[in-house]
Design a protein around this motif. Structure first.
Motif, PDB file in Angstrom:
ATOM      1  N   SER A 235       6.455 -12.280 -39.550  1.00 18.96           N
ATOM      2  CA  SER A 235       5.273 -11.806 -38.821  1.00 18.96           C
ATOM      3  C   SER A 235       5.679 -11.263 -37.460  1.00 18.96           C
ATOM      4  CB  SER A 235       4.266 -12.938 -38.660  1.00 18.96           C
ATOM      5  OG  SER A 235       3.760 -13.355 -39.899  1.00 18.96           O
ATOM      6  N   ALA A 236       6.595 -11.969 -36.795  1.00 18.05           N
ATOM      7  CA  ALA A 236       7.083 -11.494 -35.504  1.00 18.05           C
ATOM      8  C   ALA A 236       7.882 -10.207 -35.664  1.00 18.05           C
ATOM      9  CB  ALA A 236       7.934 -12.573 -34.844  1.00 18.05           C
ATOM     10  N   LYS A 237       8.677 -10.138 -36.719  1.00 18.80           N
ATOM     11  CA  LYS A 237       9.508  -8.954 -36.957  1.00 18.80           C
ATOM     12  C   LYS A 237       8.654  -7.707 -37.147  1.00 18.80           C
ATOM     13  CE  LYS A 237      12.788  -7.045 -40.336  1.00 18.80           C
ATOM     14  NZ  LYS A 237      13.579  -7.326 -41.575  1.00 18.80           N
ATOM     15  N   TYR A 238       7.566  -7.822 -37.915  1.00 15.10           N
ATOM     16  CA  TYR A 238       6.734  -6.660 -38.228  1.00 15.10           C
ATOM     17  C   TYR A 238       5.471  -6.590 -37.368  1.00 15.10           C
ATOM     18  CZ  TYR A 238       9.731  -5.952 -42.279  1.00 15.10           C
ATOM     19  OH  TYR A 238      10.810  -5.705 -43.098  1.00 15.10           O
ATOM     20  N   ARG A 239       5.378  -7.461 -36.357  1.00 18.47           N
ATOM     21  CA  ARG A 239       4.239  -7.476 -35.438  1.00 18.47           C
ATOM     22  C   ARG A 239       2.921  -7.651 -36.181  1.00 18.47           C
ATOM     23  NH1 ARG A 239       5.883  -2.764 -30.984  1.00 18.47           N
ATOM     24  NH2 ARG A 239       7.883  -3.714 -30.376  1.00 18.47           N
ATOM     25  N   VAL A 240       2.920  -8.606 -37.076  1.00 13.94           N
ATOM     26  CA  VAL A 240       1.725  -8.966 -37.832  1.00 13.94           C
ATOM     27  C   VAL A 240       1.103 -10.198 -37.180  1.00 13.94           C
ATOM     28  CG1 VAL A 240       0.869  -9.822 -40.059  1.00 13.94           C
ATOM     29  CG2 VAL A 240       2.594  -8.000 -39.986  1.00 13.94           C
ATOM     30  N   ALA A 241      -0.174 -10.126 -36.866  1.00 13.47           N
ATOM     31  CA  ALA A 241      -0.862 -11.247 -36.219  1.00 13.47           C
ATOM     32  C   ALA A 241      -1.127 -12.339 -37.248  1.00 13.47           C
ATOM     33  CB  ALA A 241      -2.173 -10.778 -35.605  1.00 13.47           C
ATOM     34  N   LEU A 242      -0.711 -13.570 -36.918  1.00 15.15           N
ATOM     35  CA  LEU A 242      -0.920 -14.707 -37.810  1.00 15.15           C
ATOM     36  C   LEU A 242      -2.178 -15.457 -37.407  1.00 15.15           C
ATOM     37  CD1 LEU A 242       2.369 -16.673 -38.646  1.00 15.15           C
ATOM     38  CD2 LEU A 242       0.816 -15.512 -40.210  1.00 15.15           C
ATOM     39  N   ILE A 243      -3.065 -15.677 -38.364  1.00 17.23           N
ATOM     40  CA  ILE A 243      -4.261 -16.484 -38.131  1.00 17.23           C
ATOM     41  C   ILE A 243      -3.877 -17.936 -38.389  1.00 17.23           C
ATOM     42  CG2 ILE A 243      -6.659 -16.890 -38.804  1.00 17.23           C
ATOM     43  CD1 ILE A 243      -6.682 -14.017 -39.909  1.00 17.23           C
ATOM     44  N   PRO A 244      -3.901 -18.792 -37.367  1.00 14.30           N
ATOM     45  CA  PRO A 244      -3.429 -20.180 -37.538  1.00 14.30           C
ATOM     46  C   PRO A 244      -4.095 -20.882 -38.718  1.00 14.30           C
ATOM     47  CG  PRO A 244      -3.818 -19.711 -35.228  1.00 14.30           C
ATOM     48  CD  PRO A 244      -4.347 -18.525 -35.995  1.00 14.30           C
ATOM     49  N   LYS A 245      -3.312 -21.714 -39.397  1.00 12.70           N
ATOM     50  CA  LYS A 245      -3.777 -22.358 -40.621  1.00 12.70           C
ATOM     51  C   LYS A 245      -4.952 -23.285 -40.399  1.00 12.70           C
ATOM     52  CE  LYS A 245      -0.071 -25.827 -40.206  1.00 12.70           C
ATOM     53  NZ  LYS A 245       1.115 -26.407 -40.878  1.00 12.70           N
TER      54      LYS A 245
END
Length: 296
Positions: A235-245
């Motif tokens: 996610s960090a590599k591709y700049r994808v925002a993670l919605i916390p679990k």
């Protein structure tokens, strides 16, 4: 749901921190035995929370914990043993402050930026596609709620490797993509290497300079923590925002939110749609922020 949300980490860390400093006040043997039990209970809470720290961090923590536990239960010892006990107590206390603080920074809703879009595209599994044709899936509920188009590419039972096929349907006009997939990989025993390769291929296909991509963080099991490590790294590599679990855990946490403990009921679909509407309101036309979903 408490363990699936990852919130047990903070209670476990706080309890273990109290246990670590307890020998200063505990003198009776039975008190020390209670302390030992509480130490293992606290450690179990932390393990069940499945924080996806790096493997080396987990190894260091376990080694320090074992050294502290052994040396703190010695009735008498050499000066070397006493120094080792004091050192392990100090290091363990520091880790119990630092590690939860690091993980706490991952529990906040991400701030989403990008260009405004007139529609949302969803890549997902049965959580997003639904398994009952008589029940409206949450993307359809979101479409009705916000009055914007939601392209739902999700398929029942889909794994991450199948997400690549869904991604092939994306066009240059799909500026906002939400990914909800990976749970089937975890539950069916797909290796972490296979999962990582598939997720890397999916995100490399979906991510782009003119596209905002979000992804739901996976609910983990203690033996599947590598999934979380891989998901955060990519996610960090591709700049994808993670919605916390913890947000998905709160969606399905209500007694009437699911039909089988996992798949969304009409109530759960509304809660999921409200969550996504709240998250994407800055980027979705005609979709104001919905206050109906709240997370502590």
């Amino acid at each position: 749901m408490y363990f699936a949300s990852g919130e047990a980490l903070y209670l476990g860390a706080a309890l273990l921190l109290l246990v670590v400093i307890a020998p200063i006040f505990l003198k009776q043997t039975w008190m020390l035995r209670v302390r030992n039990v509480l130490a293992w209970v606290a450690l179990a809470f932390m393990v069940m929370a499945c924080p996806p720290f790096a493997v080396v961090v987990d190894v260091i923590f376990v080694v320090v914990f074992v050294i502290w536990f052994v040396t703190s239960n010695q009735s008498s010892g050499s000066q070397r043993s006493i120094r080792l006990q004091r050192a392990s107590t100090l290091v363990l206390a520091v880790l119990l402050l630092i590690l939860p603080a690091i993980e706490f920074s991952q529990r906040r809703m991400p701030r989403i930026t990008g260009s405004v879009s007139d529609h949302l595209t969803v890549i997902g599994d049965s959580i997003s596609s639904g398994i009952d044709p008589h029940l409206e899936a949450w993307p359809l509920v979101l479409q009705q709620m916000c009055g914007v188009e939601v392209r739902n590419l999700a398929r029942p039972g889909a794994q991450v490797s199948e997400g690549l096929l869904m991604a092939s349907s994306l066009t240059q006009d799909d500026h906002l993509v939400l990914i909800e997939i990976g749970g089937n990989d975890l539950l069916t025993g797909v290796s972490s290497d296979e999962y990582g390769n598939a997720l890397n291929a999916l995100l490399s296909k979906v991510a782009g300079p003119n596209r905002t991509v979000l992804m739901f963080e996976l609910q983990l099991l203690p033996n599947k923590i590598a999934y979380g490590q891989i998901q955060r790294s990519l996610s960090a590599k591709y700049r994808v925002a993670l919605i916390p679990k913890r947000y998905f855990a709160q969606v399905i946490g209500d007694a009437d939110a699911t039909t089988d403990g996992l798949h969304l009921s009409p109530s759960g679909a509304r809660r999921m749609a409200a969550l996504v509407a709240q998250l994407l309101s800055p980027l979705l036309k005609s979709c104001p922020s919905r206050p109906s979903f709240a997370a502590g």
